[in-house]
Scaffold this motif. Structure first.
Motif, PDB file in Angstrom:
ATOM      1  N   UNK A  20       0.868  -1.178   0.000  1.00 39.89           N
ATOM      2  CA  UNK A  20       0.000   0.000   0.000  1.00 39.89           C
ATOM      3  C   UNK A  20       0.905   1.228   0.000  1.00 39.89           C
ATOM      4  N   UNK A  21       0.343   2.388  -0.268  1.00 38.36           N
ATOM      5  CA  UNK A  21       1.157   3.608  -0.286  1.00 38.36           C
ATOM      6  C   UNK A  21       0.266   4.818  -0.058  1.00 38.36           C
ATOM      7  N   UNK A  22       0.788   5.747   0.739  1.00 41.44           N
ATOM      8  CA  UNK A  22       0.180   7.056   0.920  1.00 41.44           C
ATOM      9  C   UNK A  22       1.269   8.086   0.641  1.00 41.44           C
ATOM     10  N   UNK A  23       0.952   9.088  -0.144  1.00 38.37           N
ATOM     11  CA  UNK A  23       1.905  10.166  -0.407  1.00 38.37           C
ATOM     12  C   UNK A  23       1.237  11.499  -0.122  1.00 38.37           C
ATOM     13  N   UNK A  42      -3.419  -5.906   3.569  1.00 37.09           N
ATOM     14  CA  UNK A  42      -3.476  -6.745   2.370  1.00 37.09           C
ATOM     15  C   UNK A  42      -4.610  -7.757   2.471  1.00 37.09           C
ATOM     16  N   UNK A  43      -5.408  -7.835   1.422  1.00 35.40           N
ATOM     17  CA  UNK A  43      -6.547  -8.742   1.404  1.00 35.40           C
ATOM     18  C   UNK A  43      -7.825  -8.133   1.936  1.00 35.40           C
ATOM     19  N   UNK A  44      -7.727  -6.934   2.505  1.00 37.17           N
ATOM     20  CA  UNK A  44      -8.899  -6.277   3.070  1.00 37.17           C
ATOM     21  C   UNK A  44      -9.506  -5.279   2.114  1.00 37.17           C
ATOM     22  N   UNK A  45     -10.637  -4.714   2.510  1.00 37.89           N
ATOM     23  CA  UNK A  45     -11.350  -3.754   1.664  1.00 37.89           C
ATOM     24  C   UNK A  45     -11.232  -2.327   2.169  1.00 37.89           C
ATOM     25  N   UNK A  46     -10.695  -2.140   3.380  1.00 42.78           N
ATOM     26  CA  UNK A  46     -10.545  -0.810   3.968  1.00 42.78           C
ATOM     27  C   UNK A  46      -9.363  -0.112   3.296  1.00 42.78           C
ATOM     28  N   UNK A  47      -9.578   1.011   2.586  1.00 37.25           N
ATOM     29  CA  UNK A  47      -8.461   1.652   1.887  1.00 37.25           C
ATOM     30  C   UNK A  47      -7.505   2.350   2.851  1.00 37.25           C
ATOM     31  N   UNK A  48      -6.230   2.361   2.501  1.00 28.50           N
ATOM     32  CA  UNK A  48      -5.262   3.141   3.251  1.00 28.50           C
ATOM     33  C   UNK A  48      -5.434   4.609   2.869  1.00 28.50           C
TER      34      UNK A  48
END
Length: 384
Positions: A20-23, A42-48
């Motif tokens: 995942x990545x946040x910028x 990973x594998x989940x539906x909750x977005x980062x």
């Protein structure tokens, strides 16, 4: 141009380079970019996202360094004072010269290390993952590494005489102890009262609340099939001490406020954290003729890959400084650092830009993640 930055993050996640990545980025007026890709787990539906909680690990170091520099400004801490003036137990540390069988060979240090040398990683202290002698010392003495949260880590020896080499290590954990002695206040309280609360960083702390824990991004590990999976790896939630070197949790939104304070000469939205003179010093070479190593080989591949920045880097107060412009990226004299679980930030006071990129996995700095960081920074600067 925002879409080109979004694509950098999306490509990195889709390729499996990162889970995942946040910028996020800002200029002196406020946020100019924020974006994210992938699930929080990973594998989940909750977005980062920029409000997700990350273990920022060694990005804690600059926060603890700012706490120390505030005490210097107030006359409560002297940079040139010996460390043992504030922490007498420092005088018990010796230099590890090698081993006699499994027995460590120790000798007294050639000089008394100073507080400034803690801030600049020039005391001779190291980290296990970049120093084979420390791995062997920990094994032979049964001492846990610094991530244990145990006060036993403060018995670790020097592996060089103070002032003779730049060696990244547990210096800022010791600095936290010095700050507590000089102020008479716990590091957690000092950071909250003097840095995070004044800056409105309400989601930054050494221990997470249950609500924050539910929002935290787990540390991911890559399986043999190349897929990412969340791990059970976690920092000690009942530590013996608050780790100035790696202990904070934060969000990209929160830490950006800290970055913007540094970008704006120590003041954010009318709240002064440091003087401009002190910030200038933090962004100035403080290690003289010593250099940040061009290449650091790993001795623990589960923790980090080799770290090969190349030549041309110095250290200020809590910050890695590039001495040359990076083409299409930050200008010379920018300050930056990172966290072991793959979080990175930089502050470019010349251009007036600060940015950060977050993921949450081990080991540190695989090439494909470094490529993503560079692509993000280049896309950001191209959009200005």
């Amino acid at each position: 141009m925002t879409s080109s930055i979004d694509q950098v993050l999306q490509r990195a996640v889709a390729s499996g380079a990162v889970p995942n990545a946040v910028a996020i980025a800002a200029d002196r007026n406020g946020v100019i970019y924020e974006g994210a890709a992938g699930p929080r787990e990973a594998g989940g539906s909750d977005p980062v996202g920029p409000g997700s909680h990350f273990r920022i690990m060694s990005m804690t170091k600059m926060v603890a360094t700012v706490a120390a520099l505030q005490l210097v400004e107030r006359g409560h801490l002297e940079l040139d004072a010996p460390i043992d003036h504030y922490r007498p137990e420092w005088a018990d540390l010796q230099v590890l010269e090698g081993f006699d069988g499994d027995t460590p060979k120790l000798r007294p240090a050639a000089s008394r290390a100073t507080v400034k040398q803690l801030i600049t990683h020039t005391t001779g202290l190291g980290y296990w993952f970049w120093n084979a002698d420390l791995v062997r010392w920990e094994r032979s003495t049964g001492t846990p590494n610094v991530l244990s949260g145990s006060n036993a880590i403060f018995t670790a020896p020097l592996t060089a005489d103070p002032g003779t080499v730049f060696q990244y290590g547990i210096n800022t954990d010791w600095l936290g102890k010095v700050v507590e002695a000089a102020s008479g206040t716990g590091l957690d309280v000092l950071v909250k009262e003097n840095i995070t609360a004044p800056l409105g960083m309400d989601d930054t702390a050494f221990l997470m609340s249950p609500e924050q824990r539910a929002n935290a991004v787990p540390i991911h590990l890559k399986g043999e099939d190349g897929s990412w999976a969340p791990s059970e790896i976690e920092l000690n939630q009942s530590p013996d001490y608050y780790a100035g070197g790696h202990g904070l949790y934060s969000t990209p939104w929160d830490y950006l406020r800290f970055q913007r304070m540094l970008l704006s000469d120590g003041t954010l939205e009318g709240t002064q954290i440091l003087s401009k003179q002190t910030v200038d010093a933090a962004f100035t070479n403080q290690i003289g003729a010593l250099d940040f190593p061009a290449s650091i080989p790993t001795v623990d591949p589960s923790a980090t890959h080799d770290f090969n920045l190349g030549p041309g880097y110095k250290w200020g107060y809590g910050l890695l400084l590039n001495t040359r412009d990076l083409p299409g990226m930050r200008r010379a004299g920018s300050g930056a650092w990172a966290g072991l679980c793959n979080t990175h930030f930089w502050v470019d006071r010349t251009t007036g830009i600060t940015g950060a990129i977050y993921s949450q996995f081990l080991p540190f700095v695989p090439q494909e993640a470094l490529d993503m960081y560079a692509d993000f920074e280049k896309a950001l600067y191209a959009s200005l």
